[in-house]
Structure formats: structure tokens, C-alpha cells
Design a protein around this motif. Structure first.
Motif, PDB file in Angstrom:
ATOM      1  N   CYS A   1     -12.712 -12.212 -13.093  1.00  0.00           N
ATOM      2  CA  CYS A   1     -11.631 -13.021 -12.526  1.00  0.00           C
ATOM      3  C   CYS A   1     -11.789 -13.111 -11.008  1.00  0.00           C
ATOM      4  O   CYS A   1     -12.014 -12.103 -10.341  1.00  0.00           O
ATOM      5  CB  CYS A   1     -10.281 -12.394 -12.877  1.00  0.00           C
ATOM      6  N   SER A   2     -11.647 -14.313 -10.466  1.00  0.00           N
ATOM      7  CA  SER A   2     -11.781 -14.506  -9.024  1.00  0.00           C
ATOM      8  C   SER A   2     -10.580 -13.964  -8.262  1.00  0.00           C
ATOM      9  O   SER A   2     -10.635 -13.795  -7.056  1.00  0.00           O
ATOM     10  CB  SER A   2     -11.960 -15.995  -8.706  1.00  0.00           C
TER      11      SER A   2
ATOM     12  N   TYR B   1     -13.787 -15.597 -22.666  1.00  0.00           N
ATOM     13  CA  TYR B   1     -13.371 -16.988 -22.849  1.00  0.00           C
ATOM     14  C   TYR B   1     -14.293 -17.660 -23.849  1.00  0.00           C
ATOM     15  O   TYR B   1     -15.415 -17.222 -24.068  1.00  0.00           O
ATOM     16  CB  TYR B   1     -13.363 -17.732 -21.514  1.00  0.00           C
TER      17      TYR B   1
ATOM     18  N   THR C   1     -14.451 -24.852 -19.217  1.00  0.00           N
ATOM     19  CA  THR C   1     -14.866 -25.129 -17.838  1.00  0.00           C
ATOM     20  C   THR C   1     -14.120 -24.258 -16.838  1.00  0.00           C
ATOM     21  O   THR C   1     -14.629 -23.979 -15.760  1.00  0.00           O
ATOM     22  CB  THR C   1     -14.654 -26.610 -17.487  1.00  0.00           C
ATOM     23  N   THR C   2     -12.895 -23.841 -17.187  1.00  0.00           N
ATOM     24  CA  THR C   2     -12.118 -22.939 -16.341  1.00  0.00           C
ATOM     25  C   THR C   2     -11.437 -21.907 -17.232  1.00  0.00           C
ATOM     26  O   THR C   2     -11.203 -22.143 -18.411  1.00  0.00           O
ATOM     27  CB  THR C   2     -11.039 -23.683 -15.525  1.00  0.00           C
ATOM     28  N   VAL C   3     -11.101 -20.758 -16.630  1.00  0.00           N
ATOM     29  CA  VAL C   3     -10.438 -19.683 -17.359  1.00  0.00           C
ATOM     30  C   VAL C   3      -9.255 -19.213 -16.519  1.00  0.00           C
ATOM     31  O   VAL C   3      -9.416 -18.911 -15.339  1.00  0.00           O
ATOM     32  CB  VAL C   3     -11.399 -18.496 -17.597  1.00  0.00           C
ATOM     33  N   CYS C   4      -8.062 -19.158 -17.125  1.00  0.00           N
ATOM     34  CA  CYS C   4      -6.862 -18.690 -16.443  1.00  0.00           C
ATOM     35  C   CYS C   4      -6.647 -17.228 -16.811  1.00  0.00           C
ATOM     36  O   CYS C   4      -6.581 -16.874 -17.988  1.00  0.00           O
ATOM     37  CB  CYS C   4      -5.652 -19.530 -16.839  1.00  0.00           C
ATOM     38  N   CYS C   5      -6.544 -16.370 -15.814  1.00  0.00           N
ATOM     39  CA  CYS C   5      -6.367 -14.937 -16.026  1.00  0.00           C
ATOM     40  C   CYS C   5      -4.943 -14.648 -16.489  1.00  0.00           C
ATOM     41  O   CYS C   5      -3.981 -15.112 -15.884  1.00  0.00           O
ATOM     42  CB  CYS C   5      -6.662 -14.181 -14.737  1.00  0.00           C
TER      43      CYS C   5
ATOM     44  N   VAL D   1      -7.171 -19.052 -11.577  1.00  0.00           N
ATOM     45  CA  VAL D   1      -8.055 -19.907 -12.379  1.00  0.00           C
ATOM     46  C   VAL D   1      -9.467 -19.749 -11.828  1.00  0.00           C
ATOM     47  O   VAL D   1      -9.718 -19.974 -10.650  1.00  0.00           O
ATOM     48  CB  VAL D   1      -7.606 -21.381 -12.338  1.00  0.00           C
ATOM     49  N   THR D   2     -10.393 -19.345 -12.705  1.00  0.00           N
ATOM     50  CA  THR D   2     -11.780 -19.113 -12.334  1.00  0.00           C
ATOM     51  C   THR D   2     -12.658 -20.142 -13.030  1.00  0.00           C
ATOM     52  O   THR D   2     -12.491 -20.397 -14.224  1.00  0.00           O
ATOM     53  CB  THR D   2     -12.219 -17.690 -12.747  1.00  0.00           C
ATOM     54  N   THR D   3     -13.568 -20.764 -12.292  1.00  0.00           N
ATOM     55  CA  THR D   3     -14.487 -21.735 -12.866  1.00  0.00           C
ATOM     56  C   THR D   3     -15.545 -21.006 -13.682  1.00  0.00           C
ATOM     57  O   THR D   3     -16.161 -20.053 -13.213  1.00  0.00           O
ATOM     58  CB  THR D   3     -15.168 -22.559 -11.758  1.00  0.00           C
ATOM     59  N   ALA D   4     -15.739 -21.462 -14.904  1.00  0.00           N
ATOM     60  CA  ALA D   4     -16.744 -20.868 -15.787  1.00  0.00           C
ATOM     61  C   ALA D   4     -18.096 -21.529 -15.530  1.00  0.00           C
ATOM     62  O   ALA D   4     -18.165 -22.726 -15.259  1.00  0.00           O
ATOM     63  CB  ALA D   4     -16.330 -21.059 -17.239  1.00  0.00           C
TER      64      ALA D   4
END
Length: 143
Positions: A27-28, A36, A41-45, A51-54
């Protein structure tokens, strides 16, 4: 008067390595490991809502520990430098066959260095250990 007890915490879910339909990234925001579905394309923690770009599917990832703050960093395999999002230290990302190890001449901490280096400075005690030289040629660096 009795004090009500808080409910028992649920036991932590053991980490299961990703299967063919899942991948993982850090997680950023809070630096937790996130699982995920492949193709996202994105992942919300769920912990911090960052929101981190995959990375694109099929991208090989690698990991290293930041030399500045010891945070686990994930990066696209093949990158030469990785900047830490926590302390902004730029870390040299080397493949396993490009590094060697030596114990610090002062505190005995295991140090990693790039092949061909003449010396390596310990991040713990700032001692400079010469590579392939006798202990009498080592020196203490103040900083």
C-alpha cells in the motif's frame, strides 16, 4: 457494577501467497501488503483508504528493504534505482548476482555491496570496511 468486556478480537488471517487469480503489492499509504485480483488497475486499501496503482498484468515485481528507514519496497524487476515513498531515500536496486556481502569491521553487521567496490560504509555505526584488505586499512568515518 460490572464493566462490560470488549468482544474478543478475531484471529488474524494467515498470509496466503497469491494464487493464479491474485497478486500483491505494498500500500502506498500505510505500507501494508495488499492482495488484489489480477487485472485490477488500482487497489484501495481497507486500512487507510489509500488508492495504489497496480502494475500491468505480467509485470515481474521485486522487493528490497530501504537503506534509510528499513521499509519494505516493491518495484518493477529490472529497475536500477528505487526511491522510498516514506523517507525519499534513493536505493540502488541490484540483482542478486551483482552484490556481495561482508561483515562490518566494527559492529559485525552483515553488509551488502556491489561487486567491484573497494569499501563499504556501515549504515549502523558509520565504519568504513575495506573490501579485500587487512583490518589495519579500515577507518572510522565521522558523520
Amino acid at each position: 457494577m460490572p464493566v462490560p468486556l470488549a468482544p474478543y478480537p478475531t484471529p488474524p488471517v494467515p498470509f496466503m501467497p497469491p494464487n493464479g487469480n491474485q497478486s500483491h503489492l505494498v500500500c502506498s499509504g500505510c505500507r501494508n501488503l495488499l492482495l488484489y485480483p489480477v487485472g485490477a488497475t488500482t487497489v484501495c486499501c481497507a486500512v487507510c483508504s489509500a488508492v495504489t496503482t497496480a502494475p500491468p498484468p505480467g509485470t515481474e515485481m521485486a522487493q528490497l528493504v530501504c537503506g534509510g528507514c528499513h521499509t519494505l519496497l516493491m518495484y518493477v524487476r529490472g529497475a536500477t534505482n528505487v526511491q522510498c515513498s516514506c523517507c525519499h531515500t534513493v536505493n540502488l536496486a541490484l540483482e542478486a548476482n551483482q552484490v556481495a556481502h561482508v561483515n562490518c569491521g566494527n559492529c559485525r553487521m552483515l553488509l551488502m555491496y556491489q561487486y567491484g567496490a573497494r569499501s563499504v560504509k556501515c549504515a549502523v555505526c558509520n565504519f568504513v570496511t575495506s573490501i579485500g584488505a587487512s583490518p589495519s586499512t579500515e577507518q572510522k568515518v565521522s558523520s
